[in-house]
Design an enzyme around this catalytic site. Structure first.
Site, PDB file in Angstrom:
ATOM      1  N   LYS A 179       0.875  -1.184   0.000  1.00 29.34           N
ATOM      2  CA  LYS A 179       0.000   0.000   0.000  1.00 29.34           C
ATOM      3  C   LYS A 179       0.916   1.239   0.000  1.00 29.34           C
ATOM      4  O   LYS A 179       1.512   1.571   1.016  1.00 29.34           O
ATOM      5  CB  LYS A 179      -0.871  -0.022   1.272  1.00 29.34           C
ATOM      6  CG  LYS A 179      -2.219   0.648   1.146  1.00 29.34           C
ATOM      7  CD  LYS A 179      -2.189   2.127   0.855  1.00 29.34           C
ATOM      8  CE  LYS A 179      -1.964   2.981   2.087  1.00 29.34           C
ATOM      9  NZ  LYS A 179      -1.772   4.417   1.746  1.00 29.34           N
ATOM     10  N   GLU A 254       9.569   0.720  10.942  1.00 32.83           N
ATOM     11  CA  GLU A 254      10.633   1.724  10.827  1.00 32.83           C
ATOM     12  C   GLU A 254       9.946   3.074  10.973  1.00 32.83           C
ATOM     13  O   GLU A 254       9.212   3.500  10.093  1.00 32.83           O
ATOM     14  CB  GLU A 254      11.329   1.563   9.470  1.00 32.83           C
ATOM     15  CG  GLU A 254      12.758   2.046   9.473  1.00 32.83           C
ATOM     16  CD  GLU A 254      12.890   3.499   9.130  1.00 32.83           C
ATOM     17  OE1 GLU A 254      12.383   4.341   9.914  1.00 32.83           O
ATOM     18  OE2 GLU A 254      13.476   3.800   8.092  1.00 32.83           O
ATOM     19  N   CYS A 288      13.855   9.821   7.437  1.00 31.88           N
ATOM     20  CA  CYS A 288      13.616   9.307   8.798  1.00 31.88           C
ATOM     21  C   CYS A 288      14.819   9.537   9.705  1.00 31.88           C
ATOM     22  O   CYS A 288      14.674   9.863  10.868  1.00 31.88           O
ATOM     23  CB  CYS A 288      13.333   7.812   8.763  1.00 31.88           C
ATOM     24  SG  CYS A 288      12.089   7.364   7.595  1.00 31.88           S
ATOM     25  N   GLU A 389       9.530  14.823  15.702  1.00 30.15           N
ATOM     26  CA  GLU A 389       9.996  14.705  14.326  1.00 30.15           C
ATOM     27  C   GLU A 389       9.232  15.709  13.462  1.00 30.15           C
ATOM     28  O   GLU A 389       8.002  15.732  13.475  1.00 30.15           O
ATOM     29  CB  GLU A 389       9.749  13.279  13.823  1.00 30.15           C
ATOM     30  CG  GLU A 389      10.277  13.071  12.430  1.00 30.15           C
ATOM     31  CD  GLU A 389      10.201  11.624  11.975  1.00 30.15           C
ATOM     32  OE1 GLU A 389       9.156  10.990  12.203  1.00 30.15           O
ATOM     33  OE2 GLU A 389      11.189  11.141  11.384  1.00 30.15           O
TER      34      GLU A 389
END
Ligand code: ADP
Length: 487
Positions: A179, A254, A288, A389
């Protein structure tokens, strides 16, 4: 597949099909706001079809009979096709998510190498012969593919994430339902066509495009999946863990970070400053493992931060298709709004920007979602922009006084993906490497990636490892076989 405002279908069981609800959504070029294509809005029913196709392909037909050597050849063919179509893939990613063409071209080269690495691993999976205490017993272990895998990926590197999920699936003999993120479906769909051309049997690699809360949630909860891999935000990661609990499928996650990059005064400061810019601003900060907390020894902090700001200010920001561009736009209006929210918050709580700080508009940036590289001083560890983040080009610089202090502050976060250390002392390099709680520590370099080296997170940055032998091993389960030789 043509690029343009055409219609992109789902790819299930080797065939392009419309979403069962017949609905579509637009995908937009973030450099100018134009519509690139309409994408099928897959929902739970489409996920059911895709999982059923993946199950059939796993258990019946040609795929279960592929030997390790066959799977190796398949991966090598796929690598060759990706190399053949490298320019098309680089352009697709650049147009859909904004990343500069130099960056996306470089990515394809790495991904071709990654597929070749997985091709090698496909031939070298081994079990063990064990030694039970009873001498009449013979015992060994064999590794069997875990089964039907799901993968939900983000938009910051759509081709990258697709290849990274597909490679170990093909190496191990599993099957996959992928997806893609709603902002970046084109490269994953094209990759699925390439896989068919390479000879991947229908049903082995299926792509269901759509929204996270519809297709994504249905995939995470699906009882027909044996494993799900997710790359994305912590918040969505938590939702996926909860959704996956129904059938206790195997998970790999992750989940991003707030990675420290630590500069000691005894380091090669020129190299450290250049690398700090790349660590924080590559892909416009939408990475990331971006090094977004720059800890600098107090004696050199101000001067170093200003040098980083000077280098950052020289980066050329524009349409990613221009080969001169260093930084493209953010992926979407939504992401731009998030980044601006963090910026406002940082300024209102006392930080100051010594470069960047506000959206770029005007003639050369027009309707694009451009935000410049921004270096903050007077930031504190407890500010939101230093804790959370951002996934945008905002770098907080933070002075420190002592080694133990900086290790403690670097670790005082829920994340643990990457960490950088810049020092001329071998002893300190070792102490920091062991003291920092992160899946990867880079000493006198930052964000290096290689197919052979595992990568992943600790704490809320995730579980499981990608790249390296470990990544493929996670797609197998161990079976112990006992034979009573006395019978
Ligand atoms: P972002 O908010 O920047 O899109 P996410 O981590 O939410 O980042 O998205 C990463 C991927 O997760 C995308 O493919 C998205 O569609 C998907 N996703 C979002 N919400 C869910 C959910 N509740 N369940 C499953 N997948 C989701």
């Amino acid at each position: 597949m043509s690029v343009g405002p055409g219609l992109e279908h789902l790819l299930i069981d080797g065939r392009r099909v419309e979403a069962s609800g017949g609905e579509t959504f637009e995908t937009v070029n973030p450099a100018d706001g134009t519509v690139l294509a309409r994408i099928a809005r897959g929902t739970a029913g489409d996920v059911d079809h895709a999982v059923a196709a993946a199950r059939r392909a796993f258990e019946q037909g040609a795929w279960p009979r592929f030997s390790p050597a066959d799977r190796q050849m398949l991966l090598l063919r796929l690598a060759a096709l990706l190399e053949r179509d490298a320019e098309e893939f680089a352009r697709l990613d650049t147009m859909e998510m904004g990343s500069p063409i130099r960056h996306t071209r470089g990515s394809v080269v790495l991904l071709v190498d990654l597929l070749r690495y997985f091709a090698g691993i496909a031939r070298s999976i081994e079990g063990t012969t064990n030694a039970p205490s009873d001498p009449a017993l013979f015992a060994c272990t064999v590794k069997e593919p875990v089964g039907v895998c799901g993968a939900i990926i983000p938009w910051n590197g759509p081709l990258w994430a697709s290849v990274l999920k597909l490679g170990p699936v093909l190496a191990s003999g599993c099957t996959l339902v992928l997806k893609p993120a709603e902002d970046a479906s084109l490269a994953p769909l094209r990759l699925a066509e390439l896989a068919l051309e390479a000879g991947v049997p229908p049903g082995v690699f299926n792509v269901v495009t759509g929204f996270g809360t519809e297709a994504g949630a249905a995939l995470a909860a699906h009882p027909g999946l044996d494993k799900i891999a997710f790359t994305g935000s912590v918040e969505t990661g938590r939702a996926i863990v909860r959704a996956s609990a129904g059938n206790l499928k195997r998970l790999s996650l992750e989940l991003g970070g707030k990675s420290p990059n630590i500069v000691f005064a005894d380091a090669d400061l020129e190299a450290a400053a250049r690398a700090a810019v790349g660590a924080a601003f590559a892909n416009s900060g939408q990475v990331c493992s971006a090094g977004t907390r720059l800890f600098v020894e107090r004696a050199i902090h101000r001067e170093f931060a200003e040098e980083v700001a000077r280098i950052a200010a020289r980066l050329r920001i524009g349409n990613g298709l221009d080969p001169e561009t260093d930084l493209g736009p953010l992926v979407s209006a939504r992401q731009l709004a998030r980044v601006r929210g963090h910026m406002d918050d940082a300024l209102s709580t006392g930080a100051r920007a010594i470069s960047g700080g506000a959206r770029l508009t005007g003639e050369c940036h027009g309707e694009g979602f451009f935000f410049p590289p921004t270096v903050l001083i007077d930031a504190r560890d407890d500010m939101r922009a230093v804790r959370e983040e951002i996934f945008g080009p905002i770098l907080a610089t933070l002075p420190f006084d002592a080694e133990e202090e900086v290790i403690a502050r670097a670790n005082a976060t829920e994340f643990g993906l990457g960490a950088g250390v810049w020092t001329g002392s071998v002893g300190r390099a070792h102490r920091l490497s062991r003291g920092l709680k992160a899946g990867s520590v880079w000493v006198n370099c930052y964000n290096r990636i290689d197919p052979a080296v595992p990568s992943g997170g600790v704490k809320a940055s995730g579980q499981g490892r990608e790249y390296g032998r470990q990544h493929v091993e996670e797609h197998f389960q161990l079976k112990s076989i006992w034979i009573d030789t006395a019978v």
